[in-house]
Design a protein around this motif. Structure first.
Motif, PDB file in Angstrom:
ATOM      1  N   SER A  15       0.832  -1.211   0.000  1.00 11.65           N
ATOM      2  CA  SER A  15       0.000   0.000   0.000  1.00 11.65           C
ATOM      3  C   SER A  15       0.862   1.254   0.000  1.00 11.65           C
ATOM      4  O   SER A  15       1.932   1.294   0.597  1.00 11.65           O
ATOM      5  N   GLN A  16       0.358   2.268  -0.678  1.00 11.28           N
ATOM      6  CA  GLN A  16       0.962   3.592  -0.672  1.00 11.28           C
ATOM      7  C   GLN A  16       0.050   4.501   0.142  1.00 11.28           C
ATOM      8  O   GLN A  16      -1.177   4.390   0.047  1.00 11.28           O
ATOM      9  N   ILE A  17       0.640   5.382   0.938  1.00 10.42           N
ATOM     10  CA  ILE A  17      -0.142   6.312   1.746  1.00 10.42           C
ATOM     11  C   ILE A  17       0.364   7.720   1.469  1.00 10.42           C
ATOM     12  O   ILE A  17       1.558   7.982   1.573  1.00 10.42           O
ATOM     13  N   LEU A  18      -0.549   8.612   1.084  1.00  8.25           N
ATOM     14  CA  LEU A  18      -0.189   9.985   0.754  1.00  8.25           C
ATOM     15  C   LEU A  18      -1.052  10.949   1.560  1.00  8.25           C
ATOM     16  O   LEU A  18      -2.251  11.073   1.312  1.00  8.25           O
ATOM     17  N   PRO A  19      -0.472  11.655   2.533  1.00  7.16           N
ATOM     18  CA  PRO A  19      -1.234  12.665   3.272  1.00  7.16           C
ATOM     19  C   PRO A  19      -1.580  13.847   2.363  1.00  7.16           C
ATOM     20  O   PRO A  19      -0.785  14.226   1.504  1.00  7.16           O
ATOM     21  N   ASN A  20      -2.767  14.406   2.547  1.00  3.60           N
ATOM     22  CA  ASN A  20      -3.180  15.579   1.804  1.00  3.60           C
ATOM     23  C   ASN A  20      -3.682  16.598   2.814  1.00  3.60           C
ATOM     24  O   ASN A  20      -4.756  16.435   3.391  1.00  3.60           O
ATOM     25  N   ASP A  21      -2.887  17.625   3.040  1.00  5.48           N
ATOM     26  CA  ASP A  21      -3.217  18.612   4.067  1.00  5.48           C
ATOM     27  C   ASP A  21      -4.400  19.488   3.683  1.00  5.48           C
ATOM     28  O   ASP A  21      -5.145  19.929   4.547  1.00  5.48           O
ATOM     29  N   PHE A  22      -4.587  19.747   2.388  1.00  5.21           N
ATOM     30  CA  PHE A  22      -5.669  20.629   1.959  1.00  5.21           C
ATOM     31  C   PHE A  22      -7.028  20.035   2.314  1.00  5.21           C
ATOM     32  O   PHE A  22      -7.917  20.735   2.790  1.00  5.21           O
ATOM     33  N   GLN A  66       3.490  19.471  -4.496  1.00  7.96           N
ATOM     34  CA  GLN A  66       3.909  19.924  -3.162  1.00  7.96           C
ATOM     35  C   GLN A  66       4.962  21.002  -3.344  1.00  7.96           C
ATOM     36  O   GLN A  66       5.949  20.791  -4.039  1.00  7.96           O
ATOM     37  N   ARG A  67       4.752  22.143  -2.751  1.00  6.31           N
ATOM     38  CA  ARG A  67       5.729  23.222  -2.867  1.00  6.31           C
ATOM     39  C   ARG A  67       7.045  22.817  -2.218  1.00  6.31           C
ATOM     40  O   ARG A  67       7.078  22.097  -1.231  1.00  6.31           O
ATOM     41  N   GLN A  75       3.674  26.615   2.864  1.00  5.87           N
ATOM     42  CA  GLN A  75       2.529  26.140   3.633  1.00  5.87           C
ATOM     43  C   GLN A  75       1.193  26.309   2.911  1.00  5.87           C
ATOM     44  O   GLN A  75       0.149  26.020   3.473  1.00  5.87           O
ATOM     45  N   ASP A  76       1.206  26.762   1.664  1.00  7.76           N
ATOM     46  CA  ASP A  76      -0.026  26.901   0.894  1.00  7.76           C
ATOM     47  C   ASP A  76      -0.397  25.539   0.314  1.00  7.76           C
ATOM     48  O   ASP A  76       0.099  25.135  -0.719  1.00  7.76           O
ATOM     49  N   TYR A  77      -1.272  24.826   1.012  1.00  5.26           N
ATOM     50  CA  TYR A  77      -1.634  23.469   0.601  1.00  5.26           C
ATOM     51  C   TYR A  77      -2.731  23.438  -0.458  1.00  5.26           C
ATOM     52  O   TYR A  77      -3.131  22.368  -0.896  1.00  5.26           O
ATOM     53  N   SER A  78      -3.215  24.604  -0.885  1.00  2.00           N
ATOM     54  CA  SER A  78      -4.297  24.635  -1.867  1.00  2.00           C
ATOM     55  C   SER A  78      -3.877  24.045  -3.205  1.00  2.00           C
ATOM     56  O   SER A  78      -4.714  23.778  -4.057  1.00  2.00           O
ATOM     57  N   ALA A 105      -8.716  15.430  -6.560  1.00  4.04           N
ATOM     58  CA  ALA A 105      -8.555  14.926  -5.196  1.00  4.04           C
ATOM     59  C   ALA A 105      -9.788  15.164  -4.330  1.00  4.04           C
ATOM     60  O   ALA A 105      -9.919  14.569  -3.263  1.00  4.04           O
ATOM     61  N   ASP A 106     -10.699  16.016  -4.775  1.00  2.00           N
ATOM     62  CA  ASP A 106     -11.911  16.289  -4.010  1.00  2.00           C
ATOM     63  C   ASP A 106     -13.044  15.359  -4.422  1.00  2.00           C
ATOM     64  O   ASP A 106     -13.708  14.765  -3.579  1.00  2.00           O
TER      65      ASP A 106
END
Length: 129
Positions: A15-22, A66-67, A75-78, A105-106
Protein backbone atom coordinates in the motif's frame (compact mmCIF):
# COMPACT_ATOMS: atom_id res chain seq x y z
CA UNK A 1 -3.99 7.61 22.10
CA UNK A 2 -2.89 8.55 18.56
CA UNK A 3 -3.58 5.13 17.01
CA UNK A 4 -6.72 4.25 15.12
CA UNK A 5 -7.99 0.87 13.92
CA UNK A 6 -7.95 0.20 10.18
CA UNK A 7 -10.08 -2.33 8.36
CA UNK A 8 -8.01 -5.46 7.84
CA UNK A 9 -6.95 -6.13 4.28
CA UNK A 10 -6.86 -2.54 3.05
CA UNK A 11 -3.38 -1.57 4.17
CA UNK A 12 -0.70 -4.06 3.19
CA UNK A 13 3.06 -3.89 2.64
CA UNK A 14 2.39 -2.81 -0.97
CA UNK A 15 0.00 0.00 0.00
CA UNK A 16 0.96 3.59 -0.67
CA UNK A 17 -0.14 6.31 1.75
CA UNK A 18 -0.19 9.99 0.75
CA UNK A 19 -1.23 12.67 3.27
CA UNK A 20 -3.18 15.58 1.80
CA UNK A 21 -3.22 18.61 4.07
CA UNK A 22 -5.67 20.63 1.96
CA UNK A 23 -8.49 18.08 2.36
CA UNK A 24 -7.34 16.85 5.81
CA UNK A 25 -7.13 13.29 4.61
CA UNK A 26 -4.79 10.56 3.47
CA UNK A 27 -5.07 8.61 0.24
CA UNK A 28 -4.40 4.91 0.70
CA UNK A 29 -3.90 2.40 -2.12
CA UNK A 30 -4.80 -1.26 -2.12
CA UNK A 31 -4.30 -3.07 -5.44
CA UNK A 32 -6.29 -1.10 -8.02
CA UNK A 33 -8.30 0.78 -5.38
CA UNK A 34 -7.59 4.11 -3.68
CA UNK A 35 -9.34 5.08 -0.45
CA UNK A 36 -9.75 8.59 0.90
CA UNK A 37 -9.42 8.46 4.66
CA UNK A 38 -10.39 11.65 6.47
CA UNK A 39 -8.51 12.19 9.71
CA UNK A 40 -11.81 12.51 11.58
CA UNK A 41 -12.91 9.01 10.56
CA UNK A 42 -12.21 6.19 12.96
CA UNK A 43 -11.90 3.59 10.21
CA UNK A 44 -11.99 3.10 6.43
CA UNK A 45 -14.87 1.28 4.78
CA UNK A 46 -13.43 -1.48 2.57
CA UNK A 47 -16.64 -1.43 0.53
CA UNK A 48 -16.35 2.25 -0.33
CA UNK A 49 -13.18 3.01 -2.37
CA UNK A 50 -12.72 6.61 -3.52
CA UNK A 51 -11.21 5.55 -6.87
CA UNK A 52 -11.35 2.25 -8.71
CA UNK A 53 -8.68 1.98 -11.39
CA UNK A 54 -9.14 -0.31 -14.42
CA UNK A 55 -8.82 -4.04 -13.81
CA UNK A 56 -5.21 -5.24 -13.80
CA UNK A 57 -3.72 -1.91 -12.70
CA UNK A 58 -1.76 -1.98 -9.43
CA UNK A 59 -0.89 1.29 -7.70
CA UNK A 60 2.87 1.75 -7.33
CA UNK A 61 3.09 5.47 -6.40
CA UNK A 62 0.84 8.28 -5.22
CA UNK A 63 1.76 11.95 -5.46
CA UNK A 64 0.43 15.48 -5.71
CA UNK A 65 1.94 18.89 -6.22
CA UNK A 66 3.91 19.92 -3.16
CA UNK A 67 5.73 23.22 -2.87
CA UNK A 68 9.46 23.10 -2.23
CA UNK A 69 10.45 23.98 1.34
CA UNK A 70 12.44 26.94 -0.02
CA UNK A 71 9.28 28.39 -1.60
CA UNK A 72 7.97 31.34 0.50
CA UNK A 73 4.45 29.92 0.07
CA UNK A 74 5.46 26.41 1.22
CA UNK A 75 2.53 26.14 3.63
CA UNK A 76 -0.03 26.90 0.89
CA UNK A 77 -1.63 23.47 0.60
CA UNK A 78 -4.30 24.63 -1.87
CA UNK A 79 -2.10 23.24 -4.65
CA UNK A 80 -2.87 19.66 -3.54
CA UNK A 81 -6.08 19.45 -5.58
CA UNK A 82 -5.02 16.70 -7.98
CA UNK A 83 -3.98 13.16 -7.17
CA UNK A 84 -1.36 11.53 -9.40
CA UNK A 85 -1.42 7.73 -9.48
CA UNK A 86 1.36 5.71 -11.15
CA UNK A 87 0.34 2.12 -11.85
CA UNK A 88 1.75 -1.09 -13.25
CA UNK A 89 -0.22 -3.65 -15.26
CA UNK A 90 1.75 -6.83 -15.97
CA UNK A 91 -0.91 -7.92 -18.49
CA UNK A 92 -0.62 -4.78 -20.64
CA UNK A 93 0.72 -5.50 -24.12
CA UNK A 94 4.05 -4.05 -25.15
CA UNK A 95 7.16 -3.09 -23.21
CA UNK A 96 5.61 -0.16 -21.36
CA UNK A 97 3.29 -1.50 -18.69
CA UNK A 98 3.30 1.59 -16.45
CA UNK A 99 0.62 4.26 -16.59
CA UNK A 100 -0.26 7.60 -14.99
CA UNK A 101 -3.77 8.54 -13.93
CA UNK A 102 -4.68 12.02 -12.69
CA UNK A 103 -7.78 12.46 -10.53
CA UNK A 104 -9.50 15.38 -8.87
CA UNK A 105 -8.56 14.93 -5.20
CA UNK A 106 -11.91 16.29 -4.01
CA UNK A 107 -14.39 14.45 -6.24
CA UNK A 108 -12.44 11.42 -7.49
CA UNK A 109 -13.25 12.31 -11.11
CA UNK A 110 -10.67 11.25 -13.70
CA UNK A 111 -8.90 14.34 -15.10
CA UNK A 112 -6.45 12.65 -17.48
CA UNK A 113 -4.74 9.34 -18.14
CA UNK A 114 -1.56 8.26 -19.87
CA UNK A 115 -1.57 4.49 -20.34
CA UNK A 116 1.43 2.37 -21.28
CA UNK A 117 4.00 5.18 -20.98
CA UNK A 118 6.71 3.69 -18.76
CA UNK A 119 8.32 0.57 -17.39
CA UNK A 120 7.34 -0.36 -13.83
CA UNK A 121 7.22 2.88 -11.80
CA UNK A 122 9.15 2.90 -8.53
CA UNK A 123 8.88 6.58 -7.58
CA UNK A 124 7.09 9.68 -8.82
CA UNK A 125 7.38 13.38 -8.11
CA UNK A 126 5.79 16.52 -9.52
CA UNK A 127 8.17 18.60 -11.62
CA UNK A 128 7.44 22.28 -12.16
CA UNK A 129 7.82 23.25 -15.81
Amino acid sequence: PGERPVTEGIITEESQILPNDFYSCAFVSSGNLVYKWFYTQLDMDANDPFIKLPEGEVVRCLSHYQRNRSDPEYQDYSVQKELYIATYNKSREGDYKGSLYIYDADTGVLVNKYEGISYEPVHMFYKIK
